[in-house]
Motif scaffolding. Sequence first.
Motif, PDB file in Angstrom:
ATOM      1  N   ILE A  33       0.842  -1.195   0.000  1.00 22.20           N
ATOM      2  CA  ILE A  33       0.000   0.000   0.000  1.00 22.20           C
ATOM      3  C   ILE A  33       0.877   1.244   0.000  1.00 22.20           C
ATOM      4  CG2 ILE A  33      -1.768   1.295   1.255  1.00 22.20           C
ATOM      5  CD1 ILE A  33      -2.768  -1.386   0.258  1.00 22.20           C
ATOM      6  N   VAL A  34       0.457   2.265  -0.744  1.00 26.79           N
ATOM      7  CA  VAL A  34       1.116   3.565  -0.670  1.00 26.79           C
ATOM      8  C   VAL A  34       0.038   4.638  -0.571  1.00 26.79           C
ATOM      9  CG1 VAL A  34       1.244   3.907  -3.184  1.00 26.79           C
ATOM     10  CG2 VAL A  34       2.889   5.062  -1.686  1.00 26.79           C
ATOM     11  N   PHE A  35       0.283   5.645   0.254  1.00 26.46           N
ATOM     12  CA  PHE A  35      -0.674   6.735   0.430  1.00 26.46           C
ATOM     13  C   PHE A  35      -0.232   7.959  -0.373  1.00 26.46           C
ATOM     14  CE2 PHE A  35      -1.929   4.079   3.876  1.00 26.46           C
ATOM     15  CZ  PHE A  35      -3.284   4.348   4.056  1.00 26.46           C
ATOM     16  N   ALA A  36      -1.166   8.513  -1.124  1.00 30.70           N
ATOM     17  CA  ALA A  36      -0.944   9.738  -1.898  1.00 30.70           C
ATOM     18  C   ALA A  36      -1.920  10.780  -1.366  1.00 30.70           C
ATOM     19  CB  ALA A  36      -1.150   9.487  -3.382  1.00 30.70           C
ATOM     20  N   ASN A  37      -1.431  11.659  -0.508  1.00 24.68           N
ATOM     21  CA  ASN A  37      -2.291  12.590   0.212  1.00 24.68           C
ATOM     22  C   ASN A  37      -2.415  13.902  -0.559  1.00 24.68           C
ATOM     23  OD1 ASN A  37      -3.735  14.058   2.037  1.00 24.68           O
ATOM     24  ND2 ASN A  37      -2.358  13.724   3.765  1.00 24.68           N
ATOM     25  N   TYR A  38      -3.563  14.105  -1.194  1.00 22.89           N
ATOM     26  CA  TYR A  38      -3.812  15.322  -1.967  1.00 22.89           C
ATOM     27  C   TYR A  38      -4.661  16.335  -1.204  1.00 22.89           C
ATOM     28  CZ  TYR A  38      -1.548  13.540  -6.110  1.00 22.89           C
ATOM     29  OH  TYR A  38      -0.590  13.092  -6.995  1.00 22.89           O
ATOM     30  N   ALA A  39      -4.936  16.077   0.055  1.00 26.34           N
ATOM     31  CA  ALA A  39      -5.683  17.036   0.862  1.00 26.34           C
ATOM     32  C   ALA A  39      -4.904  18.336   0.993  1.00 26.34           C
ATOM     33  CB  ALA A  39      -5.959  16.448   2.245  1.00 26.34           C
ATOM     34  N   GLU A  40      -5.626  19.422   1.193  1.00 31.96           N
ATOM     35  CA  GLU A  40      -4.977  20.719   1.369  1.00 31.96           C
ATOM     36  C   GLU A  40      -5.819  21.585   2.305  1.00 31.96           C
ATOM     37  OE1 GLU A  40      -2.814  24.052   1.532  1.00 31.96           O
ATOM     38  OE2 GLU A  40      -2.178  22.038   0.978  1.00 31.96           O
ATOM     39  N   SER A  41      -5.137  22.351   3.152  1.00 31.83           N
ATOM     40  CA  SER A  41      -5.813  23.221   4.113  1.00 31.83           C
ATOM     41  C   SER A  41      -6.752  24.196   3.408  1.00 31.83           C
ATOM     42  CB  SER A  41      -4.780  23.994   4.930  1.00 31.83           C
ATOM     43  OG  SER A  41      -3.980  23.125   5.684  1.00 31.83           O
ATOM     44  N   GLY A  42      -7.916  24.383   4.002  1.00 30.16           N
ATOM     45  CA  GLY A  42      -8.878  25.356   3.495  1.00 30.16           C
ATOM     46  C   GLY A  42      -9.779  24.868   2.385  1.00 30.16           C
ATOM     47  N   GLU A  43      -9.581  23.640   1.903  1.00 30.68           N
ATOM     48  CA  GLU A  43     -10.361  23.180   0.758  1.00 30.68           C
ATOM     49  C   GLU A  43     -11.765  22.720   1.152  1.00 30.68           C
ATOM     50  OE1 GLU A  43      -9.380  24.080  -1.902  1.00 30.68           O
ATOM     51  OE2 GLU A  43      -7.641  23.059  -2.738  1.00 30.68           O
ATOM     52  N   THR A  44     -12.690  22.923   0.234  1.00 36.89           N
ATOM     53  CA  THR A  44     -14.024  22.336   0.285  1.00 36.89           C
ATOM     54  C   THR A  44     -14.100  21.278  -0.804  1.00 36.89           C
ATOM     55  OG1 THR A  44     -14.992  23.864  -1.328  1.00 36.89           O
ATOM     56  CG2 THR A  44     -14.966  24.569   0.984  1.00 36.89           C
ATOM     57  N   ILE A  45     -15.174  20.531  -0.815  1.00 37.32           N
ATOM     58  CA  ILE A  45     -15.329  19.529  -1.860  1.00 37.32           C
ATOM     59  C   ILE A  45     -15.439  20.192  -3.234  1.00 37.32           C
ATOM     60  CG2 ILE A  45     -17.871  19.397  -1.772  1.00 37.32           C
ATOM     61  CD1 ILE A  45     -17.487  16.301  -1.974  1.00 37.32           C
ATOM     62  N   LYS A  46     -15.901  21.431  -3.246  1.00 38.54           N
ATOM     63  CA  LYS A  46     -16.020  22.189  -4.497  1.00 38.54           C
ATOM     64  C   LYS A  46     -14.666  22.755  -4.921  1.00 38.54           C
ATOM     65  CE  LYS A  46     -18.436  26.193  -6.515  1.00 38.54           C
ATOM     66  NZ  LYS A  46     -19.447  27.274  -6.247  1.00 38.54           N
ATOM     67  N   SER A  47     -13.950  23.383  -4.006  1.00 42.85           N
ATOM     68  CA  SER A  47     -12.672  24.013  -4.366  1.00 42.85           C
ATOM     69  C   SER A  47     -11.604  22.970  -4.683  1.00 42.85           C
ATOM     70  CB  SER A  47     -12.194  24.934  -3.243  1.00 42.85           C
ATOM     71  OG  SER A  47     -11.884  24.207  -2.076  1.00 42.85           O
ATOM     72  N   PHE A  48     -11.684  21.794  -4.073  1.00 46.46           N
ATOM     73  CA  PHE A  48     -10.751  20.713  -4.375  1.00 46.46           C
ATOM     74  C   PHE A  48     -10.839  20.336  -5.852  1.00 46.46           C
ATOM     75  CE2 PHE A  48      -9.363  16.294  -4.610  1.00 46.46           C
ATOM     76  CZ  PHE A  48      -8.283  16.243  -3.743  1.00 46.46           C
ATOM     77  N   ALA A  49     -12.062  20.279  -6.346  1.00 45.43           N
ATOM     78  CA  ALA A  49     -12.257  19.983  -7.771  1.00 45.43           C
ATOM     79  C   ALA A  49     -11.860  21.182  -8.624  1.00 45.43           C
ATOM     80  CB  ALA A  49     -13.705  19.594  -8.029  1.00 45.43           C
ATOM     81  N   GLY A  50     -12.195  22.392  -8.163  1.00 40.27           N
ATOM     82  CA  GLY A  50     -11.898  23.594  -8.934  1.00 40.27           C
ATOM     83  C   GLY A  50     -10.423  23.842  -9.119  1.00 40.27           C
ATOM     84  N   ALA A  51      -9.595  23.418  -8.145  1.00 39.81           N
ATOM     85  CA  ALA A  51      -8.144  23.577  -8.242  1.00 39.81           C
ATOM     86  C   ALA A  51      -7.493  22.452  -9.039  1.00 39.81           C
ATOM     87  CB  ALA A  51      -7.538  23.647  -6.843  1.00 39.81           C
ATOM     88  N   LYS A  52      -8.299  21.594  -9.617  1.00 41.84           N
ATOM     89  CA  LYS A  52      -7.850  20.450 -10.432  1.00 41.84           C
ATOM     90  C   LYS A  52      -7.134  19.379  -9.620  1.00 41.84           C
ATOM     91  CE  LYS A  52      -7.563  22.979 -14.828  1.00 41.84           C
ATOM     92  NZ  LYS A  52      -8.751  22.282 -15.401  1.00 41.84           N
ATOM     93  N   ARG A  53      -7.329  19.387  -8.304  1.00 48.32           N
ATOM     94  CA  ARG A  53      -6.771  18.317  -7.482  1.00 48.32           C
ATOM     95  C   ARG A  53      -7.481  16.996  -7.791  1.00 48.32           C
ATOM     96  NH1 ARG A  53      -3.670  21.280  -3.704  1.00 48.32           N
ATOM     97  NH2 ARG A  53      -4.444  23.413  -3.534  1.00 48.32           N
ATOM     98  N   LEU A  54      -8.783  17.079  -8.017  1.00 52.18           N
ATOM     99  CA  LEU A  54      -9.537  15.881  -8.383  1.00 52.18           C
ATOM    100  C   LEU A  54      -9.079  15.346  -9.731  1.00 52.18           C
ATOM    101  CD1 LEU A  54     -11.819  13.864  -7.801  1.00 52.18           C
ATOM    102  CD2 LEU A  54     -13.414  15.502  -8.833  1.00 52.18           C
ATOM    103  N   ASP A  55      -8.853  16.246 -10.681  1.00 53.75           N
ATOM    104  CA  ASP A  55      -8.363  15.824 -12.003  1.00 53.75           C
ATOM    105  C   ASP A  55      -7.002  15.140 -11.876  1.00 53.75           C
ATOM    106  OD1 ASP A  55     -10.604  16.880 -13.181  1.00 53.75           O
ATOM    107  OD2 ASP A  55      -9.630  18.727 -13.847  1.00 53.75           O
TER     108      ASP A  55
END
Length: 444
Positions: free
Chosen positions: A227-249
């Motif tokens: 198993i390897v963890f890839a942590n793309y979480a970021e301070s201040g993000e919402t479920i909307k802004s996470f996608a808007g910043a292309k983190r989801l992409d």
Amino acid sequence: MNKFKGLLLGIIFTFSSLYTFAQLPTSFKFDFGAGKVAKGYTQVLPESVYTKEKGFGFLPNAPIVSETRKGKDALTSDFCTSTQSFYFTVDIPEGNYNVKLYLGDTKGTSTTTVKVENRRLMLEKVITPEGKVEAKEFTVNVRTPRINDTESVKLKPREFEYLHWDNQLTFEFADVNPKICGLEITKANDSVITVFLAGNSTVVDQIQEPYAAWGQMIPRFFKAKDIVFANYAESGETIKSFAGAKRLDKVMSLMKAGDYFFIEFAHNDQKAGSGVEANTTYKEFLRSYIQKTKEKGGIPVLVTSMLRRNFDDNGKIINTLGDFPDAMRQVAKDENVALIDLNAMSKVLFETMGPEKSMKAFVHYEANTFPEQTKAIHDNTHFSNYGAYEIAKCIIEGIKQAKLGIATSLISDLPSFDPAHPDEETSFSLPHSPLVHVVKPDGN
């Protein structure tokens, strides 16, 4: 910003060079110490400071010394050590890597804790017996903002200081007596399952003390090469802004069949102006994340957000997250996907600790406890190392309860954890990293 912090961040992060690393090697063998060099290994001396030309080396934050013992094995008969936490970094392309560290002393003992990138805990207090050198392994993720030839993650200004967007793998060696004999890095094969994390400041790999989050603690509990963890979480993000910043992409560009996607949002979503409402847009975004994950052959896992440290007069936690936890529970049921109810577990955990002891789990420190901290810090949202570690244990219990496949890759002899019986803070010991910053992360 202290002198070391500025120097460290300046050395290891040059954003303009992010896209020039395609031809970097993906395997390395380093022999630490001034003794004989093992065949096939590159020698690392105490004065081997990182340069762009070499592509590897120590970062100049701590005095490093070498000691050599008599012995036939060139790799294990010498080592580098320091009385302080020290860093070693390697230029390397984006991807997943297996790491093998040779720790110990053929004439003494050693105690080593290893973190990578943004204080991501990989090995905790490895104690080698007198006269022994032991090999310890883990698997780590290295990433860049690039998605494809035209798109990249939209980083926030502070992320340019992070240690995990930079085409480098950075190690932090810490504890009372760390002794590093050798280091091997090899590209992991595709059988390694990646667990992607999406979330906010309660999940992110916090770069600086005294803040921590569960996403940077959880890798320590899993076996290498599984198993390897890839942590793309970021301070201040919402479920909307996470996608808007292309983190989801970015996550979707890397996900393969059998990978996992842990999704935890609520703390920032429930605030006015977020553009997210619990029973409408929040649910819609959750369904979109789930659909995209399934289209890639991945396994979505919803994680309800932990509660804030907010007690009533009877010592009970007050829910400050509105309808968001229930909305996530409903989506998990409707979409028939796994749910880890961290919200419920955190209520038990914090109420068991009580108003006083629970302060130890959060960033509650009096003035002058850390460098640069001249005023007291009282934060009821963000965790100390101890609190983040306990929350990570809750996540592990949630993984077991949800009967997720990755539960079989937990380290051997890992005891069960009951939030109603948390570990005593006095028994917890994790070396603080040199990077310290007392400005609160985004989000609340």
